[in-house]
Write a protein that holds these residues in place. Sequence first.
Motif, PDB file in Angstrom:
ATOM      1  N   GLN A  38       9.819   8.856  -6.811  1.00  0.00           N
ATOM      2  CA  GLN A  38       9.673   9.293  -8.195  1.00  0.00           C
ATOM      3  C   GLN A  38      10.049   8.170  -9.170  1.00  0.00           C
ATOM      4  O   GLN A  38       9.384   7.977 -10.188  1.00  0.00           O
ATOM      5  CB  GLN A  38      10.513  10.550  -8.434  1.00  0.00           C
ATOM      6  CG  GLN A  38       9.925  11.742  -7.697  1.00  0.00           C
ATOM      7  CD  GLN A  38      10.870  12.922  -7.575  1.00  0.00           C
ATOM      8  OE1 GLN A  38      12.081  12.802  -7.707  1.00  0.00           O
ATOM      9  NE2 GLN A  38      10.295  14.082  -7.293  1.00  0.00           N
ATOM     10  N   VAL A  96       7.202   5.679  -9.224  1.00  0.00           N
ATOM     11  CA  VAL A  96       6.089   6.154 -10.062  1.00  0.00           C
ATOM     12  C   VAL A  96       6.343   5.755 -11.515  1.00  0.00           C
ATOM     13  O   VAL A  96       5.452   5.242 -12.208  1.00  0.00           O
ATOM     14  CB  VAL A  96       5.906   7.690  -9.932  1.00  0.00           C
ATOM     15  CG1 VAL A  96       4.995   8.236 -11.026  1.00  0.00           C
ATOM     16  CG2 VAL A  96       5.360   8.051  -8.565  1.00  0.00           C
ATOM     17  N   GLU A  97       7.570   5.961 -11.987  1.00  0.00           N
ATOM     18  CA  GLU A  97       7.921   5.588 -13.356  1.00  0.00           C
ATOM     19  C   GLU A  97       7.880   4.069 -13.538  1.00  0.00           C
ATOM     20  O   GLU A  97       7.450   3.580 -14.586  1.00  0.00           O
ATOM     21  CB  GLU A  97       9.314   6.120 -13.708  1.00  0.00           C
ATOM     22  CG  GLU A  97       9.374   7.631 -13.784  1.00  0.00           C
ATOM     23  CD  GLU A  97      10.794   8.147 -13.959  1.00  0.00           C
ATOM     24  OE1 GLU A  97      11.642   7.406 -14.506  1.00  0.00           O
ATOM     25  OE2 GLU A  97      11.052   9.293 -13.533  1.00  0.00           O
ATOM     26  N   LEU A 105       5.405   2.238  -3.181  1.00  0.00           N
ATOM     27  CA  LEU A 105       5.349   3.672  -3.465  1.00  0.00           C
ATOM     28  C   LEU A 105       4.841   4.437  -2.242  1.00  0.00           C
ATOM     29  O   LEU A 105       5.408   5.471  -1.871  1.00  0.00           O
ATOM     30  CB  LEU A 105       4.460   3.941  -4.680  1.00  0.00           C
ATOM     31  CG  LEU A 105       4.246   5.410  -5.047  1.00  0.00           C
ATOM     32  CD1 LEU A 105       5.575   6.097  -5.345  1.00  0.00           C
ATOM     33  CD2 LEU A 105       3.286   5.515  -6.230  1.00  0.00           C
ATOM     34  N   TRP A 139       6.843   7.355  -0.210  1.00  0.00           N
ATOM     35  CA  TRP A 139       6.301   8.701   0.020  1.00  0.00           C
ATOM     36  C   TRP A 139       6.179   8.992   1.514  1.00  0.00           C
ATOM     37  O   TRP A 139       6.409  10.121   1.949  1.00  0.00           O
ATOM     38  CB  TRP A 139       4.950   8.876  -0.667  1.00  0.00           C
ATOM     39  CG  TRP A 139       5.001   9.166  -2.134  1.00  0.00           C
ATOM     40  CD1 TRP A 139       4.300   8.516  -3.116  1.00  0.00           C
ATOM     41  CD2 TRP A 139       5.759  10.178  -2.813  1.00  0.00           C
ATOM     42  NE1 TRP A 139       4.593   9.056  -4.350  1.00  0.00           N
ATOM     43  CE2 TRP A 139       5.485  10.088  -4.183  1.00  0.00           C
ATOM     44  CE3 TRP A 139       6.661  11.158  -2.381  1.00  0.00           C
ATOM     45  CZ2 TRP A 139       6.058  10.940  -5.133  1.00  0.00           C
ATOM     46  CZ3 TRP A 139       7.239  12.002  -3.322  1.00  0.00           C
ATOM     47  CH2 TRP A 139       6.935  11.885  -4.668  1.00  0.00           C
ATOM     48  N   SER A 198       0.453  11.987  -0.909  1.00  0.00           N
ATOM     49  CA  SER A 198       0.797  11.074  -2.006  1.00  0.00           C
ATOM     50  C   SER A 198       0.887   9.642  -1.507  1.00  0.00           C
ATOM     51  O   SER A 198       0.495   8.699  -2.207  1.00  0.00           O
ATOM     52  CB  SER A 198       2.123  11.488  -2.651  1.00  0.00           C
ATOM     53  OG  SER A 198       1.983  12.729  -3.302  1.00  0.00           O
ATOM     54  N   ALA A 204      -1.353   6.342  -2.864  1.00  0.00           N
ATOM     55  CA  ALA A 204      -0.727   5.106  -3.353  1.00  0.00           C
ATOM     56  C   ALA A 204      -1.150   3.906  -2.505  1.00  0.00           C
ATOM     57  O   ALA A 204      -1.445   2.833  -3.036  1.00  0.00           O
ATOM     58  CB  ALA A 204       0.794   5.251  -3.339  1.00  0.00           C
TER      59      ALA A 204
END
Length: 188
Positions: free
Chosen positions: A63, A66-67, A83, A87, A95, A99
Amino acid sequence: MMLEPESVKAMYWLASAKHITPNDSEGDILLARILQRDPKNLLALASRVGFAKDRRDWRAGAQAQVEHIAAMKDPPASEFCTLGDLWTRAGNYSSAEEALRAGLQREPYSYLCHRELGEIDRIKGRFAAAREHLELVVRFYPEVDSGTYVSLALLYRAQEHPDRARDILRKGKRIFPKDPMISRMSLH
């Protein structure tokens, strides 16, 4: 921090120092303060990812990643591969695949993206795709990861190619002579 309590640089370095200590929650709190002021502070975002990795909190790491990616103007392939790796470790394969494929669009020969996609495909029983990814990793990055040889051997065994499995384990053993997993698999 005592001299300049509002200094983002001082907060960042204190967060890093606090993270090294056994209780790193203070480091996370300081990073959150930085990000309240500057939500796109790449150094603080990257540190949140790193802190989560150190705690083995893969979901929080993903998470945060992602940011981190969202804050970049043109994120490189390696950020998407990271990422995807996070995941994968969190068990969110759909996910992860999304990515990893985004990473491969940016860098078609990315080690980490191919390695993780190969592993996901192997686990999901998509052996042809797994073989393509894992063989590419062994061909272009033979000395990076002994686990790739093990994964490829497991794949070949699942495809009922014991000779190929033995050959890839021999190759892995030549490159990683002290790897215990390759040695154990070579015996079976």
